[in-house]
Design an enzyme around this catalytic site. Structure first.
Site, PDB file in Angstrom:
ATOM      1  N   GLY A  83      14.379  17.160  77.506  1.00 28.97           N
ATOM      2  CA  GLY A  83      15.246  17.598  76.496  1.00 28.97           C
ATOM      3  C   GLY A  83      15.560  16.413  75.692  1.00 28.97           C
ATOM      4  N   ALA A  84      15.892  15.372  76.260  1.00 18.33           N
ATOM      5  CA  ALA A  84      15.832  14.054  75.610  1.00 18.33           C
ATOM      6  C   ALA A  84      15.749  12.869  76.829  1.00 18.33           C
ATOM      7  CB  ALA A  84      17.635  13.901  75.369  1.00 18.33           C
ATOM      8  N   MET A  85      15.600  11.969  76.204  1.00 17.65           N
ATOM      9  CA  MET A  85      15.197  10.573  77.024  1.00 17.65           C
ATOM     10  C   MET A  85      15.862   9.318  76.456  1.00 17.65           C
ATOM     11  SD  MET A  85      13.760   9.363  79.600  1.00 17.65           S
ATOM     12  CE  MET A  85      13.939   7.887  80.166  1.00 17.65           C
ATOM     13  N   GLU A  86      16.705   8.690  77.182  1.00 14.52           N
ATOM     14  CA  GLU A  86      17.418   7.583  76.851  1.00 14.52           C
ATOM     15  C   GLU A  86      16.943   6.287  76.460  1.00 14.52           C
ATOM     16  OE1 GLU A  86      17.845   7.576  81.536  1.00 14.52           O
ATOM     17  OE2 GLU A  86      17.586   9.077  79.890  1.00 14.52           O
ATOM     18  N   ASN A  87      15.657   6.284  75.769  1.00 17.42           N
ATOM     19  CA  ASN A  87      14.933   5.091  75.677  1.00 17.42           C
ATOM     20  C   ASN A  87      15.905   4.063  75.001  1.00 17.42           C
ATOM     21  OD1 ASN A  87      13.088   7.544  74.916  1.00 17.42           O
ATOM     22  ND2 ASN A  87      11.944   6.005  76.396  1.00 17.42           N
ATOM     23  N   HIS A 143      25.766  12.364  76.278  1.00 18.23           N
ATOM     24  CA  HIS A 143      24.981  12.396  77.634  1.00 18.23           C
ATOM     25  C   HIS A 143      24.083  10.915  77.223  1.00 18.23           C
ATOM     26  CE1 HIS A 143      23.272  13.382  81.514  1.00 18.23           C
ATOM     27  NE2 HIS A 143      22.215  12.781  81.139  1.00 18.23           N
ATOM     28  N   GLU A 144      23.068  10.873  76.213  1.00 18.50           N
ATOM     29  CA  GLU A 144      22.183   9.991  76.073  1.00 18.50           C
ATOM     30  C   GLU A 144      22.901   8.537  75.874  1.00 18.50           C
ATOM     31  OE1 GLU A 144      19.306  10.469  77.105  1.00 18.50           O
ATOM     32  OE2 GLU A 144      19.867  12.667  77.401  1.00 18.50           O
ATOM     33  N   HIS A 204      24.250   6.716  78.533  1.00 16.20           N
ATOM     34  CA  HIS A 204      23.210   5.988  79.224  1.00 16.20           C
ATOM     35  C   HIS A 204      23.080   4.458  78.747  1.00 16.20           C
ATOM     36  CE1 HIS A 204      21.734   8.705  82.427  1.00 16.20           C
ATOM     37  NE2 HIS A 204      21.460   9.446  81.437  1.00 16.20           N
ATOM     38  N   GLU A 248      22.368   9.742  86.350  1.00 21.42           N
ATOM     39  CA  GLU A 248      22.714  10.677  85.833  1.00 21.42           C
ATOM     40  C   GLU A 248      23.857  11.647  86.038  1.00 21.42           C
ATOM     41  OE1 GLU A 248      20.792  11.637  83.597  1.00 21.42           O
ATOM     42  OE2 GLU A 248      19.051  10.433  83.797  1.00 21.42           O
TER      43      GLU A 248
END
Length: 947
Positions: free
Chosen positions: A344-348, A380-381, A384, A403
């Site tokens: 869904g998404a990624m916290e790069n 959420h991202e 992080h 998480e």
């Protein structure tokens, strides 16, 4: 990482009534071995020998260092200098899209060794002959010669054996040149295609699986600095974690070289490299020189779909800076919406990647649920950026440390950005009730597992589950409501001490314990470690039983199937230290700690009509049972004046009662009676709690005679009578809107004729309010035939807004025509029709349909090997696929089929769905017993309600 399977949190608009909590799951660090390509595993690849996984590396007890999945502690990276050149045109000689690259990794030798192990996945990265490895000593160190090197396929290592030894305390540089395929597999450095205004465009993205983009020490504790250079076609833009510093052309070629500032010290899984022709909009954080940008397809940006995300990003970053008492650690915050993305998404760090549905919002066509999805995923991202990125878990067994905390804090960030939505109240539905359903199984697992239990890529992928995301900060000193100022100081000291480094869960307990000892008037019955370890190191949760006649309180490990066998030992014999907030007769009383299995003579006795309510505002992670008389008094209070009982507890009473009934603790009829008061209820959360639990009855009975009685039951019809369509279109508060959408959606599902007629008319006239599209599309397609389905398919293929396409893709699975469903199943495996990122969720949508369930089950059984290899056994969506297809299973025949499916595909494997398969068998066995024991009671109760 994203809430990992990320689907819309609008339960009314995104299949809420189905009661399923799915989502897209986040990206694990480790790549998964691609079985489809093992036919070439023994052949030399450009001069580098590969070792087949059928060699000694498959033995249960590894003999050599390269046969272990974990890196030895002899080397630690310092920095990587990486250059990547993606070619977004087909290579004439190979017929493939390729990328080339060069990497210099500087590492320090911690222990003398003659072996270098560095992660490298051969399936998407080939070392060029003549330039396999070059080792150089730094600062006076002498590099030994290389004897041999090879690629160890199973454990995904480039193994380098040396003639001499590396000296402890010395630094070295390992240089490699490589070439890989820009495949469309959504892993590593991959290619995405999309068509806009009739023109096909390409995007290259490497936001995950770093070892498939370049050789690296690919473990979260192996942090380093990453100076990155991207070479790309003129007219495209390159993005990475840092700000770009230099853009030049190469020898007059039609390419641009973009260099980026070195990153902060970070883990490999947080890297991102993107080349695209996207556009962006720009903002900034007030009083802070941080560049904020939203990137997406040019048309999406031109039509303003990125503004909502941009408008909430600045306030959220400011909120988190205050909450963590730490400045945002980077110079920019890019967020990009990708047409193809497995999660869904990624916290790069500094370049957060999203599915389009999780970042883009179109006010003209998107629903309030789509808006909430953008809000909460972004929250959420961004959470992080500190908790997860600045301070990172040491190993994946403590994934919840990343998480779970982000899942909690996202509600605070979202609430700050949209204070009128009361979004913090939804944590009870989105997190607590969701995780209860999984943690009540005998096949659950503790939040923190032993490191040796989480080694292989599929084991890592399995950690990205509901337990890791939602079971956090309950039943402890960290529990709801929002923490105090002292807790903020704890977070600051924790983040400050471990900034740019790694931690284990006990480090956080140390800081909390210091706060307890230094805060005047603050005390706990035991140390933070003693209290919290019972919630972290053993799975499950208790049901607390209160006897208001005697004042006795007991606790017991709650199991949905009380006959199931718990094989996992517990260091605390499945008892917890439970903080009980409670009220008597509507007045809150002093908190009580239940510290052992039984506590006698607690002041919770009652007299007359006085009632006791425990777990006030669901501040603890446990269920509550009462003596029969107190249950009756609570039901009477709900009927007389439900507002005396707090809103969240009204939802809790219903959810506890239904699940206690499923576990044979109380009578099913008692649970059903908790819903009678709902004709007076106007709030969303209690209604949603009831609908989810009643949905279980639908799933168990919608293939039998009981279903007819359910359809005409007054408990279902009254929800439609409570609200009107006009209200749905007029309410502005998001939770009110959800409630009315629930009313219409559920009425249609239960066969209210005027609801079906209305949705069919709207569909034919294509006059549909965005908030009602999911309901209208699904019900009109279900009531129609080929004409309606083909029309919706055409609209789906022509949709330019991702949220609109997602609604239509879900609705296409609602048809009752079997051959259309079978055709749609075939479409799901055709990337030209259904994007790879959407394959497994499309099959799950079809399985949600009572007609489609057996078709989907037959489909995945017949094609499991292909689905597993083509769509990646390590994909986090595989657990959702198994859960989605088996959620209705409730017969002995279906249980036998599940066991046969497991046996037939043992050689193929189930990847991240391994645990889900075990849980599916456990739930099916429980369903069989529940249906046999409760079918008659349920039928009689609804029969009486209708007369």
């Amino acid at each position: 990482m994203a809430k990992g399977f990320y689907i819309s949190k609008n339960m009314g608009l995104a299949g809420l009534l189905m009661g399923a909590v799915a989502g897209v799951v986040i990206i694990a660090l480790a790549a998964v071995y691609d079985k489809e390509k093992t036919k070439n595993q023994n052949k030399p690849v450009d001069g580098v020998t590969t070792v087949s996984p059928t060699t000694s590396s498959t033995l249960s007890t590894p003999k050599n260092p390269w046969e272990y999945y974990r890196l030895p502690d002899s080397l630690s990276p310092v920095s990587y200098n990486i250059t990547l050149w993606p070619r977004l045109v087909v290579n004439a000689s190979t017929g493939l899209y390729i990328f080339t690259g060069q990497s210099d990794v500087v590492f320090r030798c911690e222990k003398e060794t003659d072996l270098i192990l560095i992660h490298c996945n051969k399936l998407n990265l080939t070392l060029l002959s003549g330039h396999r490895v070059r080792l150089t000593g730094l600062d006076g160190a002498t590099a030994p010669n290389v004897i041999s090197s090879w690629l160890q396929v199973k454990t995904e290592y480039l193994v380098i054996q040396l003639k001499g030894k590396l000296a402890a305390g010395k630094s070295y540089r390992l240089s490699t040149d490589f070439q890989g395929e820009l495949a469309d597999d959504l892993k590593g450095f991959y290619r995405s295609e999309y068509t806009e205004d009739g023109v096909k465009n390409h995007v290259s993205d490497a936001g995950t699986f770093a070892r498939k983009a370049f050789p690296c020490f690919d473990e979260p504790a192996m942090k380093a600095v990453f100076p990155v250079t991207l070479i790309h076609q003129r007219g495209t833009v390159a993005l990475s974690n840092g700000r770009d510093t230099v853009n030049t052309t190469i020898d007059g070629a039609e390419v641009t070289k973009t260099r980026f500032e070195p990153t902060k010290r970070m883990s490999t899984y947080l890297l991102a490299f993107i080349v695209s022709d996207f556009a962006h909009i720009t903002g900034s954080i007030e009083n802070n020189n941080v560049l904020v940008r939203i990137w997406a397809r040019r048309k999406a940006i031109a039509e303003g779909h990125g503004y909502y995300a941009l408008n909430v990003t600045g306030p959220m970053l400011q909120f988190y800076e205050g909450y963590y008492n730490a400045s945002y650690p980077l110079s920019k915050s890019d967020q990009i919406a990708l047409p193809d993305f497995s999660a869904g998404a990624m916290e790069n760090w500094g370049l957060i990647t999203y599915r389009e549905t999780a970042l883009l919002y179109d006010p003209a066509s998107s629903s309030v649920g789509n808006k909430e999805t953008v809000l909460t995923v972004v929250a959420h991202e961004l959470a992080h950026m500190w908790f997860g990125n600045l301070v990172t878990l040491r190993w994946w067994n403590d994934l919840w440390l990343n998480e779970g905390f982000a899942s909690y804090v996202e509600y605070l960030g979202a609430d700050y950005a949209e204070p009128t939505w009361n979004i913090k109240e939804l944590i009870i539905l989105y997190e607590v009730h969701k995780v209860f359903a999984v943690d009540a199984l005998a096949s659950s697992h503790p939040l923190s597992r032993k490191e040796e239990e989480v080694n292989r890529p599929d084991e890592i992928s399995e950690m990205f589950n509901t337990i890791s995301y939602s079971k956090v900060l309950y039943g402890s000193p960290c529990s709801r409501p929002s923490p105090t100022a002292r807790f903020y100081m704890v977070l600051h000291s924790y983040l400050n001490e471990f900034a740019f480094n790694n931690t284990v869960y006990s480090d956080l307990w140390d800081h909390l314990q210091k706060a307890v000892l230094t805060t005047p008037g603050m005390s706990l019955p035991h140390t933070v470690h003693d209290i919290m370890n019972r919630w972290i190191l053993q799975m499950g949760f208790p049901v607390v039983t209160i006897d208001t006649a005697t004042g006795h309180i007991t606790q017991k490990h709650f199991l949905l199937d009380p006959d199931s066998v718990v094989d996992r030992p517990s260091p605390y014999n499945y008892t917890w230290m439970v903080p009980i907030k409670w009220m008597k007769g509507g007045v809150e009383r002093e908190q009580h700690w239940l510290l052992q299995e039984t506590d006698r003579h607690v002041p919770m006795t009652t007299a007359g009509s006085e009632w006791v309510l425990a777990n006030l505002n669901v501040s603890g992670y446990y269920r509550v049972n009462y003596d029969t008389d107190n249950w009756e008094r609570l039901i009477n209070q709900l009927t007389a004046d439900h507002t005396v009982i707090p809103l969240i507890n009204r939802a809790q009473i219903v959810d506890d009662a239904f699940n206690l009934a499923r576990a044979k603790v109380i009578n099913t009829t008692l649970a059903l009676r908790t819903t009678r008061y709902l004709s007076q209820e106007r709030d969303y959360i209690p209604w949603e709690s009831a609908i989810r639990n009643l949905n279980y009855y639908i799933l168990m009975f919608d293939r039998g005679q009981v279903y007819g009685m359910l359809q005409v039951g007054s408990s279902y019809n009254m929800i439609y009578q409570t609200f009107t369509v006009a209200e749905v279109l007029s309410f502005s508060h998001i939770l009110q809107v959800y409630n009315q959408i629930n009313a219409i959606s559920f009425a249609c599902r239960m066969g209210v004729e005027r609801c079906r007629v209305l949705t069919s008319v709207w569909f034919r006239e294509w006059m549909i309010h965005p908030n009602l599209k999911t309901t209208v599309y699904c019900n009109a397609i279900a009531a129609g035939g080929v004409e309606e389905w083909d029309f919706a398919w055409t609209m789906f293929k022509n949709a330019t807004v991702a949220t609109e396409a997602a609604k239509l893709r879900s609705a296409l699975a609602c048809t009752k025509v079997p051959w259309l469903l079978n055709r749609y199943l075939d479409y799901s495996l055709d990337p030209a029709k259904i994007r790879k990122q959407d394959c497994t969720s499309t099959i799950s949508y079809i399985a949600h349909n009572v007609v489609g369930m057996p078709l989907a089950w037959d489909f995945i059984r017949a094609r499991w090997s292909y689905i597993y290899t083509e769509y990646g056994g390590g994909s986090f969506s595989f657990s959702n696929l198994i859960n989605g297809v088996t959620r209705r299973f409730s017969t002995e025949f279906e249980l036998k089929q599940l066991k046969q499916f497991k046996e037939d595909n043992a050689g193929v494997g189930f990847g991240s769905g391994t645990l889900a398969l075990e849980q599916a068998m456990e739930k099916t066995a429980a369903n069989i017993k529940w249906v046999a024991e409760n079918q008659e009671q349920v039928m009689n109760w609804f029969s009486n309600e209708c007369t």
